[in-house]
Design a protein around this motif. Structure first.
Motif, mmCIF file in Angstrom:
data_model
loop_
_atom_site.group_PDB
_atom_site.id
_atom_site.type_symbol
_atom_site.label_atom_id
_atom_site.label_comp_id
_atom_site.label_asym_id
_atom_site.label_seq_id
_atom_site.Cartn_x
_atom_site.Cartn_y
_atom_site.Cartn_z
ATOM 1 N N LEU A 22 -5.791 3.190 -6.829
ATOM 2 C CA LEU A 22 -5.387 2.698 -5.618
ATOM 3 C C LEU A 22 -6.744 2.089 -4.620
ATOM 4 O O LEU A 22 -6.689 0.909 -4.142
ATOM 5 N N LEU B 14 -6.639 9.091 -4.199
ATOM 6 C CA LEU B 14 -7.005 7.775 -4.082
ATOM 7 C C LEU B 14 -8.055 6.979 -4.834
ATOM 8 O O LEU B 14 -7.844 5.685 -5.340
ATOM 9 N N SER C 22 2.504 1.608 -3.585
ATOM 10 C CA SER C 22 1.467 2.076 -4.290
ATOM 11 C C SER C 22 1.109 3.583 -4.126
ATOM 12 O O SER C 22 1.008 4.177 -5.421
ATOM 13 N N PHE C 23 1.095 4.109 -3.025
ATOM 14 C CA PHE C 23 0.856 5.549 -2.750
ATOM 15 C C PHE C 23 2.120 6.187 -3.231
ATOM 16 O O PHE C 23 1.731 7.167 -3.657
ATOM 17 N N SER D 77 0.795 -1.215 -0.084
ATOM 18 C CA SER D 77 0.139 0.046 0.230
ATOM 19 C C SER D 77 0.850 1.160 0.003
ATOM 20 O O SER D 77 0.682 2.099 -0.673
ATOM 21 N N LEU E 124 1.889 6.932 -6.843
ATOM 22 C CA LEU E 124 0.988 7.878 -7.398
ATOM 23 C C LEU E 124 1.333 9.311 -7.045
ATOM 24 O O LEU E 124 1.460 10.176 -7.803
#
Length: 325
Positions: A103, A93, A11-12, A8, A15
């Protein structure tokens, strides 16, 4: 569980890092485009064609001293830009860039975006009040009234899109535009949404909260160095977010009218970014071409023009959907 948390976070970051770079270079593109429209040269000294100018500006803001006004509420004064910056990132998100490239694929993605954008008012109000400055306070009042006014019309405009797609999920809304983009049947909605987006993000010609001639710089007049930079990044991240929403709601997202992309992720991303750049160019072009509205004109446009127009349009679209589909 540990692997899920690491995944997570990665992935954040995947972005957020491109987003922050996009914010930095959007400022350069804006200065270049406005310079071209005004027939002058933009930034062209730092790096090749001025490409390192955003990094130099960021470094300058980072190494400057943070000045705290002596009569300000210091806790809220520092909290306000952090809150604005944090909320500007949270909206991303639920933004889909391609199939399964999101996400958090919420079924109520539209409502989530509304919740986050409505909370953005708090950062500006806190900044204006905690600064203990008349200019900042007036700018905050203007901004909060403006954002609340145009959120009403934006909500009604998006209802017409929801009626056509029968979903609150942003990916589903894009998939419903595989054959025809909603900008074609809902063109009045797109025009009203774009103008309302300008007002929602405090962009010219609706930049009344930051009017230099009246309020010096509005709600952020007392801010310097990184606290100012957080407001700046938050504002431009919201501009890109609203442009992405325009692409998703009206311009078919990653779909092309003439090509069947299938699972070609790179091509889909290219089309999404191309449409995003087009909407961002419109934001910049409006700033260079139109003079600032008076405040009474701004409120009149929101409450006496857009509100009845958007409400009438929702009734019309719902009637068409009910009787013909």
């Amino acid at each position: 569980m540990f692997i899920f948390i690491i995944d997570s976070i990665l992935s954040f970051l995947l972005l957020m890092i491109p987003l922050l770079l996009a914010v930095a270079y959007l400022t350069l593109v804006e200065r270049k485009v406005i310079a071209s429209i005004q027939r002058r040269k933009g930034p062209n000294v730092v790096g090749f064609l001025g490409l390192l100018q955003p990094l130099a500006d960021g470094l300058k803001l980072f190494i400057k001293e943070t000045v705290l006004p002596s009569h300000a509420n210091k806790f809220l004064f520092i909290l306000a830009p952090v809150l604005t910056f944090f909320l500007s990132l949270l909206g991303w998100l639920v933004i889909p860039f391609f199939h399964n490239m999101v996400l958090v694929d919420l079924n109520i993605g539209i409502i989530y975006i509304f919740c986050i954008s409505s909370l953005g008012v708090y950062g500006i109000v806190l900044a204006g009040w905690s600064s203990n400055s008349k200019y900042a306070f007036l700018g905050a009042l203007r901004s909060s009234a403006q954002m609340i006014s145009y959120e009403v019309s934006i909500g009604l405009i998006i209802i017409s899109v929801i009626l056509c797609s029968d979903s609150l999920n942003l990916t589903d809304i894009v998939n419903c535009q595989k054959d025809i983009w909603y900008i074609i049947p809902l063109f009045p909605s797109f025009v009203m949404f774009f103008i309302s987006s300008l007002a929602e993000t405090n962009r010219p010609p609706f930049d009344l909260p930051e009017a230099e001639a009246e309020l010096v710089s509005g709600y952020n007049v007392e801010y310097s160095s990184m606290t100012f930079a957080l407001f700046f990044i938050g504002e431009y991240a919201n501009i890109i977010l609203m442009s992405s929403l325009s692409v998703i709601l009206f311009l078919g997202g990653w779909y092309s009218l003439f090509l069947d992309l299938g699972d070609y992720k790179i091509v889909g991303l290219f089309f999404f970014c191309l449409k995003l750049l087009f909407v961002l160019f419109l934001f910049i072009w409006v700033r260079a071409a139109f003079p600032r509205y008076r405040y009474d004109q701004l409120m009149r446009l929101g409450w006496k023009v857009f509100l009845p127009l958007s409400l009438s349009w929702v009734i019309f679209v719902s009637s068409i959907v009910k009787f013909f589909f």
